[in-house]
Design an enzyme around this catalytic site. Structure first.
Site, short mmCIF file in Angstrom:
data_model
loop_
_atom_site.label_atom_id
_atom_site.label_comp_id
_atom_site.label_asym_id
_atom_site.label_seq_id
_atom_site.Cartn_x
_atom_site.Cartn_y
_atom_site.Cartn_z
N LYS A 165 -5.99 -111.72 104.28
CA LYS A 165 -6.84 -110.80 103.51
C LYS A 165 -8.20 -110.53 104.17
CE LYS A 165 -4.91 -111.75 98.97
NZ LYS A 165 -5.21 -112.07 97.57
N GLY A 216 -15.00 -120.84 90.39
CA GLY A 216 -14.42 -120.50 91.69
C GLY A 216 -15.29 -119.53 92.46
N ALA A 217 -15.15 -119.58 93.78
CA ALA A 217 -15.90 -118.65 94.64
C ALA A 217 -15.04 -118.25 95.83
CB ALA A 217 -17.20 -119.31 95.10
N GLY A 218 -13.71 -118.31 95.65
CA GLY A 218 -12.79 -117.92 96.71
C GLY A 218 -12.54 -116.41 96.67
N ASP A 262 -7.56 -106.68 93.13
CA ASP A 262 -7.71 -107.86 92.26
C ASP A 262 -8.70 -107.58 91.13
OD1 ASP A 262 -5.85 -109.53 93.35
OD2 ASP A 262 -7.26 -110.65 94.60
N LYS A 270 -20.96 -122.34 98.31
CA LYS A 270 -20.22 -121.08 98.22
C LYS A 270 -20.54 -120.36 96.90
CE LYS A 270 -15.84 -120.80 99.38
NZ LYS A 270 -14.43 -121.28 99.53
N TYR A 299 -0.96 -118.36 87.62
CA TYR A 299 0.25 -117.89 86.96
C TYR A 299 1.45 -118.79 87.21
CZ TYR A 299 0.80 -115.79 91.57
OH TYR A 299 0.86 -115.60 92.92
#
Ligand code: NAP
Length: 290
Positions: A68, A134-136, A111, A164, A230
């Site tokens: 990505k 999260g920070a991905g 996304d 991050k 998921y």
């Protein structure tokens, strides 16, 4: 003139089991389009060459791990970022959908729209407080869309690696000065009960034995809890939040939403038209897997 035959696919490496072919093949059928959606294994060292020689032969493709960021990099030099929000894609730093137009690669990231798809109206969280874990890659897309499109009032970002979270908060805060964006180092310092929306964008929960990333005992009826994991669908966070009377949104909703948004970009068929077929294909898959 013969009907167009769409050439679509997904690139990744090693490209384990992906639910994208299932959803996009269902969408092609529901839209009455002829075409294929293939799984294309591209090694990281072959990516540059593949993007130059093979990608232009397709109409569009999805990008998954680990490509990505590298595809974003390539497109920032040789292609262009897609409408309607090219600047948002630039900010996210990751591309998950590419449209090929006259041989040119147009990269975008669905996304964010996929994340927002389950909300009945845009602006559902306008001026509200949001906690993002999260920070991905996924969290970056979500943060950008929450601040820009959803116009939330405040966004607190927590990440296992606090540096991050700080970087993401700094970048996101620049997008809309009226939104208070801050990184939090210690999750226990967050007044969870004051958050209208709590989002888990970490993989915590993929392992059934892992604790919920937030203490579910603190959750209140009326809050919305969104876990983008998921697999499994019913994470501990979702289970605990439901018990507390929260509105819960599971990761399959975003999964179908981002896929339908990509399909619309490639084919111009409205996402809303193919979303039910994609959801149905996913539901059948999860029911069979249960
Ligand atoms: P990523 O870019 O690898 O980022 C992972 C993030 O999770 C990072 O912030 C990382 O923190 C954090 N993290 C990893 N392991 C952790 C742990 N054990 N405890 C706490 N935090 C942890 O991955 P991604 O693409 O953002 O995906 C994250 C999750 O979202 C995955 O489970 C993925 O399947 C899911 N996802 C769902 C959808 C959907 O459509 N529903 C779309 C995309 C992703 P550090 O910075 O500290 O490493």
């Amino acid at each position: 003139m013969p009907n167009k035959v769409w050439k679509l696919g997904i690139i990744g490496w090693p490209l384990g089991y992906s639910l994208s072919p299932l959803m996009h093949r269902a969408a092609l059928k529901a839209a009455g389009l002829e075409g294929t959606y293939d799984e294309i294994k591209v090694k990281p060292e072959e990516l540059g060459n593949w993007l130059q020689t093979e990608a232009p032969k397709l109409d569009g493709f999805n990008v998954t791990m680990p490509h990505k960021a590298a595809v974003w990099e390539h497109i920032s030099k040789h292609g262009e970022f897609g409408q309607p929000f090219p600047d948002l894609v630039r900010d996210i730093g990751a591309v998950n959908t590419v449209q090929v137009r006259d041989g040119k690669l147009i990269g975008t990231n669905t996304d964010g729209p996929g994340f927002l798809a389950p909300f009945e109206r845009s602006g559902a969280f306008r001026d509200k407080n949001v906690l993002l874990l999260g920070a991905g890659g996924a969290a970056r897309a979500i943060a950008v869309y929450l601040v820009q499109s959803e116009q939330v009032g405040s966004l607190k970002i927590w990440n296992r690696n606090p540096e991050k979270a700080r970087e993401l908060a700094e970048r996101t805060a620049k997008l809309r000065r009226s939104c208070r964006v801050e990184a939090v180092r210690d999750l226990r310092s967050v007044p969870v009960e004051r958050m209208a929306l709590i989002v888990n964008a970490t993989p915590t929960g993929m392992n059934k034995h892992e604790e919920s990333p937030v203490d579910c005992g603190l959750l209140l009826k009326g809050q919305v809890v969104y876990d983008i994991v998921y697999d499994p669908l019913e994470t501990r966070l979702i289970h605990g939040a439901r018990k507390q009377g929260c509105t819960v949104i599971r990761g399959d909703q975003m999964l179908a939403g981002q896929a339908a948004a990509a399909f619309e970009i490639w084919t111009d068929v409205p996402a809303a038209k193919v979303l039910p077929a994609m959801r149905k294909a996913l539901d059948a898959h999860f029911a069979a897997a249960a």
